[in-house]
Write a protein that holds these residues in place. Structure first.
Motif, PDB file in Angstrom:
ATOM      1  N   ALA A  49       2.929  14.287  -7.421  1.00  0.00           N
ATOM      2  CA  ALA A  49       3.058  13.359  -8.390  1.00  0.00           C
ATOM      3  C   ALA A  49       2.348  12.147  -8.632  1.00  0.00           C
ATOM      4  O   ALA A  49       1.556  11.851  -7.582  1.00  0.00           O
ATOM      5  CB  ALA A  49       4.745  12.890  -8.196  1.00  0.00           C
ATOM      6  N   PHE A  50       2.246  11.469  -9.660  1.00  0.00           N
ATOM      7  CA  PHE A  50       1.440  10.247  -9.849  1.00  0.00           C
ATOM      8  C   PHE A  50       2.029   9.042  -9.145  1.00  0.00           C
ATOM      9  O   PHE A  50       3.294   8.720  -9.369  1.00  0.00           O
ATOM     10  CB  PHE A  50       0.980   9.946 -11.310  1.00  0.00           C
ATOM     11  CG  PHE A  50      -0.273  10.795 -11.705  1.00  0.00           C
ATOM     12  CD1 PHE A  50      -1.555  10.257 -11.508  1.00  0.00           C
ATOM     13  CD2 PHE A  50      -0.044  11.912 -12.419  1.00  0.00           C
ATOM     14  CE1 PHE A  50      -2.512  11.090 -12.122  1.00  0.00           C
ATOM     15  CE2 PHE A  50      -0.773  12.595 -12.854  1.00  0.00           C
ATOM     16  CZ  PHE A  50      -2.172  12.245 -12.663  1.00  0.00           C
ATOM     17  N   HIS A  51       1.392   8.222  -8.606  1.00  0.00           N
ATOM     18  CA  HIS A  51       1.765   6.707  -8.136  1.00  0.00           C
ATOM     19  C   HIS A  51       0.668   5.734  -8.445  1.00  0.00           C
ATOM     20  O   HIS A  51      -0.329   6.186  -8.532  1.00  0.00           O
ATOM     21  CB  HIS A  51       2.073   6.913  -6.463  1.00  0.00           C
ATOM     22  CG  HIS A  51       3.212   7.945  -6.141  1.00  0.00           C
ATOM     23  ND1 HIS A  51       4.464   7.700  -6.343  1.00  0.00           N
ATOM     24  CD2 HIS A  51       3.046   9.306  -5.698  1.00  0.00           C
ATOM     25  CE1 HIS A  51       5.117   8.945  -6.134  1.00  0.00           C
ATOM     26  NE2 HIS A  51       4.332   9.768  -5.584  1.00  0.00           N
ATOM     27  N   VAL A  52       1.213   4.637  -8.373  1.00  0.00           N
ATOM     28  CA  VAL A  52       0.248   3.576  -8.206  1.00  0.00           C
ATOM     29  C   VAL A  52       0.174   2.744  -6.976  1.00  0.00           C
ATOM     30  O   VAL A  52       1.309   2.544  -6.433  1.00  0.00           O
ATOM     31  CB  VAL A  52       0.771   2.438  -9.613  1.00  0.00           C
ATOM     32  CG1 VAL A  52      -0.026   1.134  -9.252  1.00  0.00           C
ATOM     33  CG2 VAL A  52       0.837   2.859 -10.732  1.00  0.00           C
ATOM     34  N   LEU A  53      -1.086   2.802  -6.401  1.00  0.00           N
ATOM     35  CA  LEU A  53      -1.585   2.284  -5.111  1.00  0.00           C
ATOM     36  C   LEU A  53      -2.139   0.961  -5.393  1.00  0.00           C
ATOM     37  O   LEU A  53      -3.051   0.740  -6.263  1.00  0.00           O
ATOM     38  CB  LEU A  53      -2.270   3.211  -4.521  1.00  0.00           C
ATOM     39  CG  LEU A  53      -1.317   4.506  -3.847  1.00  0.00           C
ATOM     40  CD1 LEU A  53      -1.487   5.751  -4.926  1.00  0.00           C
ATOM     41  CD2 LEU A  53      -1.725   4.913  -2.594  1.00  0.00           C
ATOM     42  N   VAL A  54      -1.811   0.177  -4.438  1.00  0.00           N
ATOM     43  CA  VAL A  54      -2.589  -1.159  -4.102  1.00  0.00           C
ATOM     44  C   VAL A  54      -2.504  -1.499  -2.892  1.00  0.00           C
ATOM     45  O   VAL A  54      -2.047  -1.406  -1.877  1.00  0.00           O
ATOM     46  CB  VAL A  54      -1.715  -2.149  -4.875  1.00  0.00           C
ATOM     47  CG1 VAL A  54      -0.627  -2.365  -4.289  1.00  0.00           C
ATOM     48  CG2 VAL A  54      -2.601  -3.752  -4.757  1.00  0.00           C
ATOM     49  N   THR A  55      -4.102  -2.242  -2.464  1.00  0.00           N
ATOM     50  CA  THR A  55      -4.394  -2.410  -1.172  1.00  0.00           C
ATOM     51  C   THR A  55      -4.282  -3.992  -0.763  1.00  0.00           C
ATOM     52  O   THR A  55      -4.949  -4.650  -1.370  1.00  0.00           O
ATOM     53  CB  THR A  55      -5.725  -2.043  -0.612  1.00  0.00           C
ATOM     54  OG1 THR A  55      -5.685  -0.619  -0.711  1.00  0.00           O
ATOM     55  CG2 THR A  55      -6.134  -2.326   0.754  1.00  0.00           C
ATOM     56  N   ILE A  56      -3.035  -4.495   0.024  1.00  0.00           N
ATOM     57  CA  ILE A  56      -2.952  -5.691   0.434  1.00  0.00           C
ATOM     58  C   ILE A  56      -2.872  -6.038   1.721  1.00  0.00           C
ATOM     59  O   ILE A  56      -2.232  -5.005   2.507  1.00  0.00           O
ATOM     60  CB  ILE A  56      -1.653  -6.287  -0.339  1.00  0.00           C
ATOM     61  CG1 ILE A  56      -1.324  -5.980  -1.674  1.00  0.00           C
ATOM     62  CG2 ILE A  56      -1.119  -7.849  -0.116  1.00  0.00           C
ATOM     63  CD1 ILE A  56      -2.500  -6.759  -2.598  1.00  0.00           C
ATOM     64  N   ALA A  57      -3.568  -7.090   2.397  1.00  0.00           N
ATOM     65  CA  ALA A  57      -3.429  -7.284   3.891  1.00  0.00           C
ATOM     66  C   ALA A  57      -3.757  -5.925   4.617  1.00  0.00           C
ATOM     67  O   ALA A  57      -3.421  -5.505   5.485  1.00  0.00           O
ATOM     68  CB  ALA A  57      -2.155  -7.692   4.144  1.00  0.00           C
ATOM     69  N   ASN A  58      -4.912  -5.220   4.050  1.00  0.00           N
ATOM     70  CA  ASN A  58      -5.450  -3.662   4.755  1.00  0.00           C
ATOM     71  C   ASN A  58      -4.473  -2.668   4.695  1.00  0.00           C
ATOM     72  O   ASN A  58      -4.470  -1.854   5.398  1.00  0.00           O
ATOM     73  CB  ASN A  58      -5.951  -4.167   6.272  1.00  0.00           C
ATOM     74  CG  ASN A  58      -7.011  -5.198   6.036  1.00  0.00           C
ATOM     75  OD1 ASN A  58      -8.086  -5.162   5.299  1.00  0.00           O
ATOM     76  ND2 ASN A  58      -7.183  -5.848   6.919  1.00  0.00           N
TER      77      ASN A  58
END
Length: 221
Positions: free
Chosen positions: A168-177
């Protein structure tokens, strides 16, 4: 024979005055944007300026007393949602697929309001909200992978990707490694005015892509 009263002669002087008024208004907005953008708190000010065109009240931008932020339910293909002071109106970011489940590669994410403060009405973003605040720009990087950027704040990179775990599609973001599978974004606004709401932070909520544990991270604006 033309029906009387249907057609009117346009006064060129009136049109000229109207265009002059519109031009003056545009110049005022542009000057305000430049002033805020290059002020001491330029980044926060510019974000605030864009947010003020996005349904903030004319008075203080503080949270309305008794505001409850509901969790959206029953929305097919929801990726994440965004909420912010001063009210419970919520912006939904939804995977844009057709009836056969095929992704729209030109516009992979659909964005719209759920106006909880207005009987839960669903409503599209207006032009300014879409282009200067809550809308997303997208760039295809690879099959099933897109870079997403918010119109109002492009310092944080988001990626729409298909997971090998659940397909499935997801939105990913990198915060504080930490790589976070995003479920919610929240903008905290504490006081301020119509022109300069006091944006304190942006909160990212979801789950850790590596450990699958719930995670909440904040970024000061």
């Amino acid at each position: 024979m033309l029906q009387q009263g249907v057609y009117k002669v346009i006064n060129p002087f009136a049109v000229s005055r109207l265009l002059g008024s519109i031009k003056g208004l545009v110049l005022k907005v542009q000057r305000a944007a430049r002033t805020v953008a290059f002020s001491k708190n330029g980044a926060a000010g510019l974000l605030a300026l864009r947010l003020l065109f996005s349904n903030l009240p004319l008075a203080d931008a503080a949270r309305q007393p008794g505001t409850v932020f509901p969790v959206p339910t029953g929305i097919a293909n929801q990726l994440f949602y965004l909420q912010r002071d001063p009210n419970s109106n919520t912006i939904i970011y939804q995977l844009n697929v057709n009836a056969a489940g095929k992704l729209n590669e030109e516009e992979p994410v659909r964005v719209f309001w759920i106006r909880y403060a207005e009987q839960g009405e669903r409503k599209d973003l207006n032009f300014v909200q879409r282009k200067f605040a809550y809308g997303l720009s997208t760039k295809k990087l690879a099959p099933d992978k897109y870079e997403l950027k918010f119109a109002a704040y492009d310092k944080v990179r988001f990626f729409l990707m298909k997971s090998a775990v659940d397909n499935a599609f997801h939105v990913l973001v990198t915060i504080a490694n930490k790589q976070i599978v995003l479920t919610r974004v929240f903008l905290r606004i504490e006081g301020g005015t119509f022109w300069v709401p006091n944006v304190k932070y942006i909160e990212f909520k979801g789950w850790n892509a590596a450990t699958r544990e719930p995670v909440v991270e904040r970024v000061s604006v």
